[in-house]
Design an enzyme around this catalytic site. Structure first.
Site, PDB file in Angstrom:
ATOM      1  N   ASP A  49       0.836  -1.202   0.000  1.00 23.29           N
ATOM      2  CA  ASP A  49       0.000   0.000   0.000  1.00 23.29           C
ATOM      3  C   ASP A  49       0.873   1.254   0.000  1.00 23.29           C
ATOM      4  OD1 ASP A  49       0.916  -0.183   2.605  1.00 23.29           O
ATOM      5  OD2 ASP A  49      -1.062  -0.068   3.536  1.00 23.29           O
ATOM      6  N   SER A  50       2.185   1.065   0.065  1.00 20.72           N
ATOM      7  CA  SER A  50       3.120   2.169  -0.170  1.00 20.72           C
ATOM      8  C   SER A  50       2.941   2.766  -1.552  1.00 20.72           C
ATOM      9  CB  SER A  50       4.563   1.689   0.015  1.00 20.72           C
ATOM     10  OG  SER A  50       4.808   0.507  -0.742  1.00 20.72           O
ATOM     11  N   ASP A  88      -1.030  -6.095  -0.228  1.00 25.09           N
ATOM     12  CA  ASP A  88      -1.423  -5.463   1.029  1.00 25.09           C
ATOM     13  C   ASP A  88      -2.932  -5.222   1.063  1.00 25.09           C
ATOM     14  OD1 ASP A  88       0.863  -5.250   2.521  1.00 25.09           O
ATOM     15  OD2 ASP A  88       1.306  -3.191   1.952  1.00 25.09           O
ATOM     16  N   LYS A 118      -1.374  -9.503   2.683  1.00 27.80           N
ATOM     17  CA  LYS A 118      -0.653  -9.079   3.890  1.00 27.80           C
ATOM     18  C   LYS A 118      -1.510  -8.087   4.652  1.00 27.80           C
ATOM     19  CE  LYS A 118       2.961  -6.162   3.839  1.00 27.80           C
ATOM     20  NZ  LYS A 118       2.532  -5.082   4.788  1.00 27.80           N
ATOM     21  N   GLU A 186       9.053  -4.596  10.895  1.00 28.53           N
ATOM     22  CA  GLU A 186       9.470  -3.286  10.407  1.00 28.53           C
ATOM     23  C   GLU A 186       9.977  -2.409  11.549  1.00 28.53           C
ATOM     24  OE1 GLU A 186       8.055   0.530   7.693  1.00 28.53           O
ATOM     25  OE2 GLU A 186       6.797  -1.259   7.782  1.00 28.53           O
TER      26      GLU A 186
END
Length: 278
Positions: A49-50, A88, A118, A186
């Site tokens: 989703d970045s 995502d 994810k 992360e």
């Protein structure tokens, strides 16, 4: 991919079985050309989703929609022959209930062809992960810094210091018990990430979590240096394509303004050249 193709994408059970063997290589991909670039070299192409920040200029991932993830997910799957696509789940598509999560995960998989999704969150998402995995939805978990919760966390900071380590470890064990086939760590301190990796039977994939994880993931645009003004500590620049592109565009602009481009070799004459004797 045709039935006669010699290629076959990696699947979630194979990723899980890679625990403790050769490190897993993961990069993001958002388009068909991008997928074709990472496919020969990666085990997983993450449709993150970045994409909202990288391609759409959003200030965070919170504005990314299901429709955006489906569009980009479908594009990436078309470009893969070997690497496994993981998509995502965007903010607001799974947090309300396991049932909501299943509907949206099933839609992502059905409309893109990706074999896994994810989602972010640890112990509080374990029930949802278990609900999905029992119904045939392979789930990669994501703990530590979870960008969709950036407003709650108070920024993009390291998670797992000063009394937080036990909570992060509990999150890791919870998503494993719930059935996740892998977990992204992360911005977790490297010592804690190493302990989590040693304690789990599923692979850990680090981003800013040290070399002892079972694999690594980066945003491909970051490691290629496409953004000259964005340099997070955990990213190594393997190229400076942003600078190269800037130089190339500047040269093009100069040649256009100087009427050097297009030249005769890039143009078409008014008449066809005479044909020679046969």
């Amino acid at each position: 991919m045709s039935a006669t193709s010699p290629h076959r994408s990696v699947l979630p059970p194979e990723i899980r079985a890679r625990k403790g063997t050769a490190p897993l290589v993961v990069l993001t991909a958002y388009t068909t050309p991008g997928a074709r670039l990472v496919d020969p070299h990666c085990d997983i192409a993450l449709v993150g989703d970045s994409v909202g920040m990288v391609l759409h200029g959003m200030p965070s991932t919170l504005g990314v929609t299901m429709e955006m993830m489906i569009l980009h997910g479908r594009s990436v799957v078309k470009g893969l022959t070997r690497a496994m696509a993981v998509i995502d789940m965007p903010f607001g598509s799974y947090e309300e209930s396991p049932q909501q999560a299943y509907r949206n995960a099933a839609r992502l998989m059905a409309e893109t062809g990706a074999p896994a999704v994810k989602l972010e969150g640890g112990a509080h998402m374990a029930e949802t992960i278990a609900f999905l995995t029992r119904r045939g939805v392979p789930v990669m978990a994501h703990i530590g810094l979870t960008p969709q919760a950036v407003n709650t966390l108070g920024g993009y900071k390291v998670v797992g210091r000063e009394g937080e380590a036990d909570s992060v470890m509990e999150d890791a064990r919870a998503v494993e018990s719930a059935g996740a086939f892998a977990v992204v760590l992360e911005k977790v301190p490297m010592g804690l990430a190493a302990r989590i990796t040693q304690s789990l039977t599923i692979p850990t994939i680090g981003i800013g979590a040290g070399v002892q994880c079972d694999g690594q993931v980066l945003v491909v645009d970051d490691m290629l240096g496409l953004f000259t003004d964005f340099r997070p500590k955990f990213v190594k620049r393997y190229a400076e394509l942003g600078r190269t592109a800037d130089e190339a565009i500047a040269a093009y602009a100069a040649e256009v303004r100087g009427r050097q481009f297009p030249g005769e070799e890039h143009s078409f004459p008014d008449t066809l050249p005479a044909k020679g004797p046969k």
